[in-house]
Write a protein that holds these residues in place. Structure first.
Motif, PDB file in Angstrom:
ATOM      1  N   TRP A  44      28.963  32.899 -29.627  1.00  0.00           N
ATOM      2  CA  TRP A  44      29.664  33.117 -28.349  1.00  0.00           C
ATOM      3  C   TRP A  44      30.466  34.413 -28.400  1.00  0.00           C
ATOM      4  O   TRP A  44      31.113  34.714 -29.392  1.00  0.00           O
ATOM      5  CB  TRP A  44      30.652  31.974 -28.076  1.00  0.00           C
ATOM      6  CG  TRP A  44      30.013  30.739 -27.532  1.00  0.00           C
ATOM      7  CD1 TRP A  44      28.683  30.466 -27.470  1.00  0.00           C
ATOM      8  CD2 TRP A  44      30.697  29.606 -26.979  1.00  0.00           C
ATOM      9  NE1 TRP A  44      28.494  29.223 -26.901  1.00  0.00           N
ATOM     10  CE2 TRP A  44      29.707  28.688 -26.596  1.00  0.00           C
ATOM     11  CE3 TRP A  44      32.037  29.288 -26.776  1.00  0.00           C
ATOM     12  CZ2 TRP A  44      30.029  27.452 -26.013  1.00  0.00           C
ATOM     13  CZ3 TRP A  44      32.360  28.074 -26.203  1.00  0.00           C
ATOM     14  CH2 TRP A  44      31.361  27.160 -25.831  1.00  0.00           C
ATOM     15  N   THR A  45      30.412  35.152 -27.288  1.00  0.00           N
ATOM     16  CA  THR A  45      31.247  36.346 -27.210  1.00  0.00           C
ATOM     17  C   THR A  45      31.891  36.446 -25.833  1.00  0.00           C
ATOM     18  O   THR A  45      31.375  35.906 -24.859  1.00  0.00           O
ATOM     19  CB  THR A  45      30.426  37.627 -27.518  1.00  0.00           C
ATOM     20  OG1 THR A  45      31.172  38.756 -27.091  1.00  0.00           O
ATOM     21  CG2 THR A  45      29.101  37.620 -26.780  1.00  0.00           C
ATOM     22  N   HIS A  46      32.990  37.155 -25.768  1.00  0.00           N
ATOM     23  CA  HIS A  46      33.737  37.294 -24.513  1.00  0.00           C
ATOM     24  C   HIS A  46      33.238  38.489 -23.717  1.00  0.00           C
ATOM     25  O   HIS A  46      33.879  38.887 -22.764  1.00  0.00           O
ATOM     26  CB  HIS A  46      35.224  37.505 -24.824  1.00  0.00           C
ATOM     27  CG  HIS A  46      35.519  38.864 -25.387  1.00  0.00           C
ATOM     28  ND1 HIS A  46      35.222  39.209 -26.676  1.00  0.00           N
ATOM     29  CD2 HIS A  46      36.042  39.970 -24.820  1.00  0.00           C
ATOM     30  CE1 HIS A  46      35.562  40.470 -26.876  1.00  0.00           C
ATOM     31  NE2 HIS A  46      36.065  40.960 -25.777  1.00  0.00           N
ATOM     32  N   ASN A  47      32.087  39.054 -24.126  1.00  0.00           N
ATOM     33  CA  ASN A  47      31.714  40.375 -23.627  1.00  0.00           C
ATOM     34  C   ASN A  47      30.821  40.429 -22.394  1.00  0.00           C
ATOM     35  O   ASN A  47      30.356  41.500 -22.032  1.00  0.00           O
ATOM     36  CB  ASN A  47      31.012  41.167 -24.729  1.00  0.00           C
ATOM     37  CG  ASN A  47      32.015  41.807 -25.637  1.00  0.00           C
ATOM     38  OD1 ASN A  47      32.998  42.349 -25.148  1.00  0.00           O
ATOM     39  ND2 ASN A  47      31.801  41.727 -26.928  1.00  0.00           N
ATOM     40  N   ALA A  48      30.587  39.289 -21.735  1.00  0.00           N
ATOM     41  CA  ALA A  48      29.754  39.354 -20.529  1.00  0.00           C
ATOM     42  C   ALA A  48      30.408  40.320 -19.548  1.00  0.00           C
ATOM     43  O   ALA A  48      31.607  40.259 -19.323  1.00  0.00           O
ATOM     44  CB  ALA A  48      29.638  37.976 -19.896  1.00  0.00           C
ATOM     45  N   TYR A  71      17.007  32.285 -40.693  1.00  0.00           N
ATOM     46  CA  TYR A  71      17.933  31.969 -39.603  1.00  0.00           C
ATOM     47  C   TYR A  71      17.610  32.736 -38.328  1.00  0.00           C
ATOM     48  O   TYR A  71      17.101  33.854 -38.371  1.00  0.00           O
ATOM     49  CB  TYR A  71      19.368  32.324 -40.018  1.00  0.00           C
ATOM     50  CG  TYR A  71      19.808  31.669 -41.298  1.00  0.00           C
ATOM     51  CD1 TYR A  71      20.004  30.291 -41.363  1.00  0.00           C
ATOM     52  CD2 TYR A  71      20.041  32.439 -42.444  1.00  0.00           C
ATOM     53  CE1 TYR A  71      20.413  29.692 -42.541  1.00  0.00           C
ATOM     54  CE2 TYR A  71      20.462  31.838 -43.623  1.00  0.00           C
ATOM     55  CZ  TYR A  71      20.642  30.468 -43.669  1.00  0.00           C
ATOM     56  OH  TYR A  71      21.047  29.875 -44.819  1.00  0.00           O
ATOM     57  N   THR A  72      17.969  32.104 -37.209  1.00  0.00           N
ATOM     58  CA  THR A  72      17.873  32.788 -35.928  1.00  0.00           C
ATOM     59  C   THR A  72      19.224  32.661 -35.234  1.00  0.00           C
ATOM     60  O   THR A  72      19.763  31.555 -35.142  1.00  0.00           O
ATOM     61  CB  THR A  72      16.802  32.141 -35.028  1.00  0.00           C
ATOM     62  OG1 THR A  72      15.647  31.932 -35.827  1.00  0.00           O
ATOM     63  CG2 THR A  72      16.494  33.020 -33.843  1.00  0.00           C
ATOM     64  N   VAL A  73      19.779  33.774 -34.792  1.00  0.00           N
ATOM     65  CA  VAL A  73      21.050  33.718 -34.067  1.00  0.00           C
ATOM     66  C   VAL A  73      20.773  33.922 -32.592  1.00  0.00           C
ATOM     67  O   VAL A  73      20.006  34.796 -32.200  1.00  0.00           O
ATOM     68  CB  VAL A  73      22.027  34.792 -34.596  1.00  0.00           C
ATOM     69  CG1 VAL A  73      23.247  34.895 -33.693  1.00  0.00           C
ATOM     70  CG2 VAL A  73      22.466  34.453 -36.011  1.00  0.00           C
ATOM     71  N   LYS A  74      21.397  33.042 -31.779  1.00  0.00           N
ATOM     72  CA  LYS A  74      21.202  33.080 -30.326  1.00  0.00           C
ATOM     73  C   LYS A  74      22.523  33.444 -29.661  1.00  0.00           C
ATOM     74  O   LYS A  74      23.567  32.918 -30.021  1.00  0.00           O
ATOM     75  CB  LYS A  74      20.770  31.691 -29.837  1.00  0.00           C
ATOM     76  CG  LYS A  74      19.374  31.648 -29.287  1.00  0.00           C
ATOM     77  CD  LYS A  74      18.961  30.227 -28.926  1.00  0.00           C
ATOM     78  CE  LYS A  74      20.036  29.418 -28.241  1.00  0.00           C
ATOM     79  NZ  LYS A  74      19.793  27.965 -28.314  1.00  0.00           N
ATOM     80  N   LEU A  75      22.448  34.339 -28.668  1.00  0.00           N
ATOM     81  CA  LEU A  75      23.680  34.849 -28.061  1.00  0.00           C
ATOM     82  C   LEU A  75      24.006  34.120 -26.757  1.00  0.00           C
ATOM     83  O   LEU A  75      23.132  33.818 -25.962  1.00  0.00           O
ATOM     84  CB  LEU A  75      23.497  36.345 -27.774  1.00  0.00           C
ATOM     85  CG  LEU A  75      24.602  37.028 -26.976  1.00  0.00           C
ATOM     86  CD1 LEU A  75      25.781  37.344 -27.872  1.00  0.00           C
ATOM     87  CD2 LEU A  75      24.080  38.302 -26.338  1.00  0.00           C
ATOM     88  N   GLN A  76      25.288  33.839 -26.566  1.00  0.00           N
ATOM     89  CA  GLN A  76      25.743  33.362 -25.261  1.00  0.00           C
ATOM     90  C   GLN A  76      27.029  34.112 -24.920  1.00  0.00           C
ATOM     91  O   GLN A  76      27.983  34.077 -25.694  1.00  0.00           O
ATOM     92  CB  GLN A  76      26.000  31.862 -25.329  1.00  0.00           C
ATOM     93  CG  GLN A  76      26.016  31.230 -23.962  1.00  0.00           C
ATOM     94  CD  GLN A  76      26.001  29.721 -24.036  1.00  0.00           C
ATOM     95  OE1 GLN A  76      25.781  29.132 -25.099  1.00  0.00           O
ATOM     96  NE2 GLN A  76      26.242  29.072 -22.928  1.00  0.00           N
ATOM     97  N   SER A  77      27.026  34.804 -23.777  1.00  0.00           N
ATOM     98  CA  SER A  77      28.211  35.618 -23.482  1.00  0.00           C
ATOM     99  C   SER A  77      28.968  35.066 -22.281  1.00  0.00           C
ATOM    100  O   SER A  77      28.370  34.527 -21.351  1.00  0.00           O
ATOM    101  CB  SER A  77      27.807  37.066 -23.226  1.00  0.00           C
ATOM    102  OG  SER A  77      26.887  37.133 -22.175  1.00  0.00           O
ATOM    103  N   PHE A  78      30.289  35.183 -22.336  1.00  0.00           N
ATOM    104  CA  PHE A  78      31.175  34.683 -21.281  1.00  0.00           C
ATOM    105  C   PHE A  78      31.987  35.853 -20.729  1.00  0.00           C
ATOM    106  O   PHE A  78      32.278  36.783 -21.456  1.00  0.00           O
ATOM    107  CB  PHE A  78      32.176  33.676 -21.862  1.00  0.00           C
ATOM    108  CG  PHE A  78      31.555  32.417 -22.361  1.00  0.00           C
ATOM    109  CD1 PHE A  78      31.681  31.249 -21.643  1.00  0.00           C
ATOM    110  CD2 PHE A  78      30.850  32.404 -23.552  1.00  0.00           C
ATOM    111  CE1 PHE A  78      31.117  30.086 -22.096  1.00  0.00           C
ATOM    112  CE2 PHE A  78      30.274  31.235 -24.022  1.00  0.00           C
ATOM    113  CZ  PHE A  78      30.410  30.072 -23.288  1.00  0.00           C
TER     114      PHE A  78
END
Lengths: 434, 311
Positions: A44-48, A71-78
């Motif tokens: 999770w990032t605050h960068n949306a 591993y696979t990292v999946k992004l979700q931005s807020f």
């Protein structure tokens, strides 16, 4: 008959739908508490909405996912305004992702609250010891987070305006003293060209207040809380030096140097020539330089007695305590600690790179560069906001006290009440020892 | 003979089943229709209110590693020693006392005006109703600009007085901040209650006015003896809804002043939200909410009592 049955059916469907909706809400919190499914980790990032910084995050994720098969990292931005609330809500539901970013001053609070897990990034390309102190988040001697960059506060002014008014342009070796600064403001006010010669973003809200003004309080010799054990604010936040700061802060308004509430875009007002000196973040340095060129003066903070001070710490990366795949999360954190990413971040966001090595690779921030001085501010003047779980509370109390002082409250009373409230909060929370 | 006696005996039970069936079907229908509302009411009203009651006596926090403990009345003793709480209470009451008669009265005047049978009346109805459908956040942001020291409001004042009067910093001055917010809130809310009054006005039979006119009643008499008594139910509704809405003043404060300057605009709901979210003191915020709940309940009960059907 037929009509009635149909009506009943419709009502039942509506009822069932409503029940399902409610049940769906309820079961949302009952799911797994991992933040990872197998070797796929969520981040999770605050960068949306902040595409420059988000692109760097995406790039690191892409490189990481391509660098190994496990591993696979999946992004979700807020969006930034909703980010903290989302994290708090997710944490209450034990649905935090494995990886998340956190604003520096909140690290202690989240670590204490059990949201974050200590991290171990030994063996990564850039050792933590190479970083600016303010870009590393520790709580109770454990590493919880690190950031790729920091920002710095500075005064911006036009050299031509200062020269016209016979005001010395200060350097890091010889910053302005309180007397000099007050005299400069008096001269600028007298010139009649500025309704308010000083612009410090008093129209801002939230964390800006403690970030921008508590360093000035610290330069007077005061502080937000007694940092010896973080057990009381009385005698510190309402001590003699703090009250002196309050009186000075108030005098800026009464003398007409500073607007009680500045406009919607203080930087725009400064660039338009409405104010002579602006107290602002390094994030606007590039924009200012582009507009003013060589006329731009980047001025160190005023030395009010205890040396110039600025706030430290910006956004940093951390791992949640509920993460079910901590190895994978640490792998990603370690992988991200490459100098090239430190460079990418600083370039994309015009911020100060967290390591010297990264700085040498950025034209503006390498020694002798246009903004190198901002990096030295961060190195030399940065003071962390109190590293205590009580910080979010302290922040709101200081904000209110500072706003009240500008509005005309007696500084001693306003700071006294804030100190009393903070002490009371510490007491009812058992000094956040739980 | 047999058919004669058998017929009623056969008919009676059949009729009974039919009524029973119909009744059961009817109550099922009622139940089916009520369920969604009841479920929503329980989940979003009853449960949170019960939770707030319980939390007010604990030390629950928004972020905390330890579970909440029972602390008795500590939150309430702390609350009654808090100077900001008294200011919040005073501001809330101040706002309600001014807004309720002002907004209700103004809405009635507007309703009477747009109830007239003239051309273009729909246009005016729309104009007055427009602020209601605009989000309060948007309205608040807009008015923040209007109220600035160099904003439109002060420009207008300056122009009208040929530059002799320089308006104040409306939201930055403790003396004018609350009146400024009151003015804006009334402007935003008045259209809604105008529509309610209008609905009330249109239920009054036209014959009554005709009869009054024949009797030679003046417009004032017609209002006093026909319109006013005819609006009885509407009046109660408008009064209760405005009062409750006024007590829960929050959005304007959050967007425009954050309770400042010098606590001159802080309200009970604003303080509860600030305490609960910004300061993470969930239990303390629950205590504030509980006091607020009792306050609104008391005022509503008093209003119900005063506006009850006396005959």
């Amino acid at each position: 008959m037929v009509f009635r049955t149909r009506r009943l059916a419709a009502a039942s469907v509506a009822a069932a739908a409503a029940t399902a909706l409610v049940a769906g809400c309820a079961s949302g919190s009952g799911g797994n508490s991992s933040g990872a499914s197998g070797d796929t980790l969520t981040l999770w990032t605050h960068n949306a909405g902040n595409s420059a910084e988000l692109d760097v995050v995406k790039k690191i994720i892409k490189d990481f996912n391509g660098s190994q098969d496990k591993y696979t990292v999946k992004l979700q931005s807020f969006p930034q305004t909703d980010y903290n609330n989302s994290v708090v809500a997710a944490a209450s539901a034990r649905k935090l992702p494995c990886l998340l970013d956190v604003d520096g001053p909140n690290v202690a609070n989240w670590a204490w609250g059990g949201y974050l897990a200590p991290i171990d990034v030994a063996g990564s390309e850039v050792p933590v010891s190479d970083q600016l102190d303010s870009t590393v988040g520790t709580y109770r001697d454990k590493l919880y987070s690190f950031g790729f960059y920091d920002v710095s506060l500075a005064f911006f002014a036009r050299k031509s305006v200062l020269n016209e008014n016979g005001i010395r342009i200060p350097t890091m070796d010889k910053p302005w003293t309180k007397g000099e600064f007050d005299a400069a403001l008096a001269k600028l006010k007298k010139s009649g060209k500025f309704a308010y010669p000083l612009e410090m973003g008093t129209g801002g809200s939230g964390e800006w207040w403690p970030y921008a003004y508590s360093p000035q309080l610290q330069s007077f010799g005061g502080d937000l809380i007694d940092r010896d054990g973080y057990k009381t604010a009385s005698g510190t936040l309402d001590g003699k030096e703090s009250v002196e700061w309050g009186n000075w802060f108030r005098s800026l308004v009464t003398k007409g140097y500073l607007a009680k509430k500045s406009g919607a875009d203080p930087n725009k007002d400064f660039l338009a020539g409405k104010s002579a000196i602006q107290w602002d973040g390094s994030w606007n340095a590039a924009k200012n330089a582009e507009k003013l060129g060589d006329d731009l003066a980047i001025i160190p903070p005023v030395d009010f007695g205890k040396g110039p001070k600025i706030g430290g710490a910006s956004w940093q990366w951390a791992m949640s305590s509920t993460c079910s795949n901590k190895d994978g999360a640490q792998e990603w954190l370690k992988f991200s600690r490459q100098t090239k990413y430190f460079v990418d971040y600083a370039k994309a966001t015009s911020t100060i790179p967290a390591t010297d090595e990264a700085a040498t690779q950025i034209e503006d921030y390498r020694p002798g560069g246009k903004f190198a001085v901002l990096g030295r501010f961060a190195q030399k003047y940065a003071t962390l906001r109190p590293v205590t779980p009580a910080y979010p509370y302290i922040s709101t109390e200081f904000q209110k006290a500072a706003q009240d002082i500008l509005a005309g409250a007696d500084p001693k009373t306003a700071l006294g009440q804030a100190a009393k409230n903070i002490d009371n909060n510490l007491k009812t929370n058992n000094n956040y020892s739980g | 003979m047999t058919t004669n006696t058998a017929a009623p005996e056969r008919l009676r039970p059949v009729r009974r089943t039919r009524t029973n069936n119909a009744r059961r079907r009817e109550s099922l229908t009622a139940l089916g229709m009520a369920t969604p509302a009841v479920v929503l009411l329980i989940v979003f009203l009853v449960v949170p209110v019960a939770l707030a009651f319980a939390l007010a006596f604990t030390d629950a926090r928004l972020i905390s590693p330890t579970p909440a403990r029972f602390v008795g009345l500590r939150n309430f003793t702390q609350l009654f020693e808090d100077p900001v709480f008294y200011k919040s209470l005073r501001n809330t009451v101040y706002f309600a006392v001014v807004v309720v008669p002002l907004q209700a009265g103004l809405a009635l005047v507007l309703a009477l005006l747009v109830n007239a049978k003239v051309r273009g009346v729909n246009f005016f109805r729309t104009v007055y109703f427009l602020p209601v459908v605009t989000s309060m956040v948007v309205v608040s942001l807009l008015w923040t600009f209007l109220y600035r020291e160099d904003g439109l409001v002060n420009r207008v004042i300056s122009t009208l007085t040929l530059g002799h009067v320089q308006g104040p910093d409306w939201l930055g001055d403790p003396a004018t901040a609350m009146p400024a917010i009151i003015l804006m809130s009334v402007w935003q809310g008045v259209g809604f209650h105008m529509i309610i009054w209008l609905a009330g006005l249109q239920t009054i039979p036209a014959e009554l006015y005709e009869a009054a006119e024949l009797d030679g009643a003046t417009p004032w008499h017609r209002f006093r003896h026909v319109t006013w008594p005819g609006l009885r139910a509407t009046r109660t509704f408008v009064l209760v809804t405005i009062t409750i809405a006024a007590f829960s003043l929050f959005t304007q404060i959050r967007v425009m002043t954050q309770g400042g300057p010098l606590d001159s605009t802080t309200t009970v709901v604003f303080q509860a939200v600030r305490t609960g979210y910004d300061q993470q003191q969930t239990a303390y915020a629950a205590a504030i909410s509980l006091v607020f709940f009792l306050l609104v309940l008391t005022v509503s009960l008093i209003q119900r009592f005063l506006t009850r059907e006396k005959d």
